[in-house]
Design a protein around this motif. Sequence first.
Motif, PDB file in Angstrom:
ATOM      1  N   VAL A   1     -51.261   2.594  11.537  1.00  0.00           N
ATOM      2  CA  VAL A   1     -50.016   2.457  12.257  1.00  0.00           C
ATOM      3  C   VAL A   1     -49.972   2.960  13.345  1.00  0.00           C
ATOM      4  O   VAL A   1     -50.135   4.250  13.584  1.00  0.00           O
ATOM      5  CB  VAL A   1     -48.928   2.945  11.171  1.00  0.00           C
ATOM      6  CG1 VAL A   1     -47.449   3.045  11.833  1.00  0.00           C
ATOM      7  CG2 VAL A   1     -48.735   2.333   9.709  1.00  0.00           C
TER       8      VAL A   1
ATOM      9  N   GLY B   1     -45.712   1.507  16.794  1.00  0.00           N
ATOM     10  CA  GLY B   1     -45.172   1.012  15.742  1.00  0.00           C
ATOM     11  C   GLY B   1     -45.820  -0.389  15.248  1.00  0.00           C
ATOM     12  O   GLY B   1     -45.649  -0.868  14.139  1.00  0.00           O
TER      13      GLY B   1
ATOM     14  N   TYR C   1     -48.965  -2.516  13.777  1.00  0.00           N
ATOM     15  CA  TYR C   1     -50.090  -2.486  12.740  1.00  0.00           C
ATOM     16  C   TYR C   1     -51.433  -3.052  13.033  1.00  0.00           C
ATOM     17  O   TYR C   1     -51.619  -3.920  14.002  1.00  0.00           O
ATOM     18  CB  TYR C   1     -49.593  -2.974  11.306  1.00  0.00           C
ATOM     19  CG  TYR C   1     -48.376  -2.851  10.708  1.00  0.00           C
ATOM     20  CD1 TYR C   1     -48.083  -1.006  10.843  1.00  0.00           C
ATOM     21  CD2 TYR C   1     -47.470  -3.592  10.079  1.00  0.00           C
ATOM     22  CE1 TYR C   1     -46.796  -0.825  10.161  1.00  0.00           C
ATOM     23  CE2 TYR C   1     -46.207  -2.959   9.582  1.00  0.00           C
ATOM     24  CZ  TYR C   1     -46.216  -1.538   9.504  1.00  0.00           C
ATOM     25  OH  TYR C   1     -44.841  -0.907   9.107  1.00  0.00           O
TER      26      TYR C   1
ATOM     27  N   ARG D   1     -41.239   4.597   2.749  1.00  0.00           N
ATOM     28  CA  ARG D   1     -41.534   4.198   4.158  1.00  0.00           C
ATOM     29  C   ARG D   1     -43.084   4.302   4.120  1.00  0.00           C
ATOM     30  O   ARG D   1     -43.597   3.424   4.640  1.00  0.00           O
ATOM     31  CB  ARG D   1     -40.966   5.281   4.933  1.00  0.00           C
ATOM     32  CG  ARG D   1     -39.581   5.371   5.458  1.00  0.00           C
ATOM     33  CD  ARG D   1     -39.226   6.082   6.507  1.00  0.00           C
ATOM     34  NE  ARG D   1     -39.214   7.558   6.070  1.00  0.00           N
ATOM     35  CZ  ARG D   1     -39.879   8.520   6.888  1.00  0.00           C
ATOM     36  NH1 ARG D   1     -40.675   8.084   7.734  1.00  0.00           N
ATOM     37  NH2 ARG D   1     -39.975   9.729   6.266  1.00  0.00           N
TER      38      ARG D   1
ATOM     39  N   ALA E   1     -45.295   0.961   4.931  1.00  0.00           N
ATOM     40  CA  ALA E   1     -46.337   0.957   6.124  1.00  0.00           C
ATOM     41  C   ALA E   1     -47.553   0.363   5.659  1.00  0.00           C
ATOM     42  O   ALA E   1     -48.516  -0.151   6.277  1.00  0.00           O
ATOM     43  CB  ALA E   1     -46.479   2.281   6.718  1.00  0.00           C
TER      44      ALA E   1
ATOM     45  N   GLY F   1     -47.754  -3.029   5.148  1.00  0.00           N
ATOM     46  CA  GLY F   1     -47.797  -3.774   6.668  1.00  0.00           C
ATOM     47  C   GLY F   1     -49.276  -3.903   6.975  1.00  0.00           C
ATOM     48  O   GLY F   1     -49.497  -4.961   7.847  1.00  0.00           O
ATOM     49  N   ILE F   2     -50.111  -2.960   6.430  1.00  0.00           N
ATOM     50  CA  ILE F   2     -51.369  -3.243   7.101  1.00  0.00           C
ATOM     51  C   ILE F   2     -52.373  -4.048   5.968  1.00  0.00           C
ATOM     52  O   ILE F   2     -53.516  -3.888   6.189  1.00  0.00           O
ATOM     53  CB  ILE F   2     -51.952  -1.886   7.363  1.00  0.00           C
ATOM     54  CG1 ILE F   2     -52.135  -0.843   6.406  1.00  0.00           C
ATOM     55  CG2 ILE F   2     -51.313  -1.192   8.623  1.00  0.00           C
ATOM     56  CD1 ILE F   2     -52.846   0.409   6.494  1.00  0.00           C
TER      57      ILE F   2
ATOM     58  N   PRO G   1     -47.694   7.880   9.922  1.00  0.00           N
ATOM     59  CA  PRO G   1     -49.158   7.516  10.408  1.00  0.00           C
ATOM     60  C   PRO G   1     -50.270   8.450   9.988  1.00  0.00           C
ATOM     61  O   PRO G   1     -51.364   8.026   9.547  1.00  0.00           O
ATOM     62  CB  PRO G   1     -49.085   7.654  11.842  1.00  0.00           C
ATOM     63  CG  PRO G   1     -47.491   7.389  12.198  1.00  0.00           C
ATOM     64  CD  PRO G   1     -46.838   8.026  11.043  1.00  0.00           C
TER      65      PRO G   1
ATOM     66  N   VAL H   1     -50.894   7.426   6.006  1.00  0.00           N
ATOM     67  CA  VAL H   1     -51.717   6.123   6.215  1.00  0.00           C
ATOM     68  C   VAL H   1     -53.165   6.515   6.357  1.00  0.00           C
ATOM     69  O   VAL H   1     -53.993   5.975   5.750  1.00  0.00           O
ATOM     70  CB  VAL H   1     -51.183   5.210   7.118  1.00  0.00           C
ATOM     71  CG1 VAL H   1     -52.140   3.895   7.250  1.00  0.00           C
ATOM     72  CG2 VAL H   1     -49.725   4.673   6.780  1.00  0.00           C
TER      73      VAL H   1
END
Length: 345
Positions: free
Chosen positions: A19, A23, A25, A178, A182, A185-186, A246, A249
């Motif tokens: 991340v 913002g 990815y 959250r 995230a 999202g990746i 981040p 992640v």
Amino acid sequence: MAAHYATFGLAPATRAGAVLSNGAYEAHRDFWDFIVDGRPLLLRLADLDAVSPLAADLGPSLFTAHVRRLLLEEDAPLADGRYVLYGCPECEGLECGAVTAVIERDGPDVVWRDFAWQTGQAADLRRDGYPGIGPFRFHGAQYRAALENLLSEAGPERGAAASRRVLLVGQRVALPARLAAALRGIGIGAEITRDAAGASPDELRSYGAVAFGSAVGEAERTAVRAAFAAAGSSAVFVDLPVPVVPLLVARVEQALDRCPQDQRRLLRLAAVRGEVTVETAAPCRIGITAYRVDRLSRTRTAELFAGQIEAGTHRLAVDARATRGTAYVVARTSGSVLVAPVAGE
């Protein structure tokens, strides 16, 4: 140049997702790397952010088609008998650039030659070739056995599905929610629960990592670890120490990395206030970021270093103010990530 015999194999590799500070990815990708004479071919190609066509998230049909091409059972996709060996981790467009090579039979053997960086249908070896890489001659039986093994009953995933799933143990509020968003999202599957110990063994074995929220007590952590052990799971357990998505992640990505230690660019990371120590196995570009939470519970992020370094151990002086209090540093190269706490003075 004559092609001398080399050994051929395959090994799991990962392109770690992220991340970014804006913002955006970067996708997590699991793939099979080519092992030539015991060393990943990707490590010979300087600091290249790329994945092979043998990626675990392609789906069975497309994955099989790529394997069949490398087995020379289908025509080359590019002119002059050239095949894509590594491409963009975010898309399959040749316009992003790809490492290609001629792959051909020579009697019972298979030869890879004329490696080049290619952005169109034709390769310019004089301008974009890789001098010193190849040619490689592989024994046909060894070459075919390694690739055909990917088409076995285990399928292209062969454990990669588990490496792309994370179980977050905590409440379905705020930070875990959250973080789960995230990770998804990746490209990493993420679920949240407070009842992991009651899940079925098959379900537990489907996770590559388990992350504990700060509110999860030691008794619950012990019960979760026992349930995973009883299920025969190889999941890695990590803590979520500070509410910085981040950073968390990156911590999960590190836990999911199944690449053998001797096949990584980034080997070690440590930090004290004002100094970061990093060890790399090959020349590469590295980025180092510091994360901390200040006294008002605000997230502070600082880019400490970004540049090319040689193989070896390096001690880098960094801004001591960026690592005050409870702080962590994240180091990234193309394909790997490490997280380390900043040690107290």
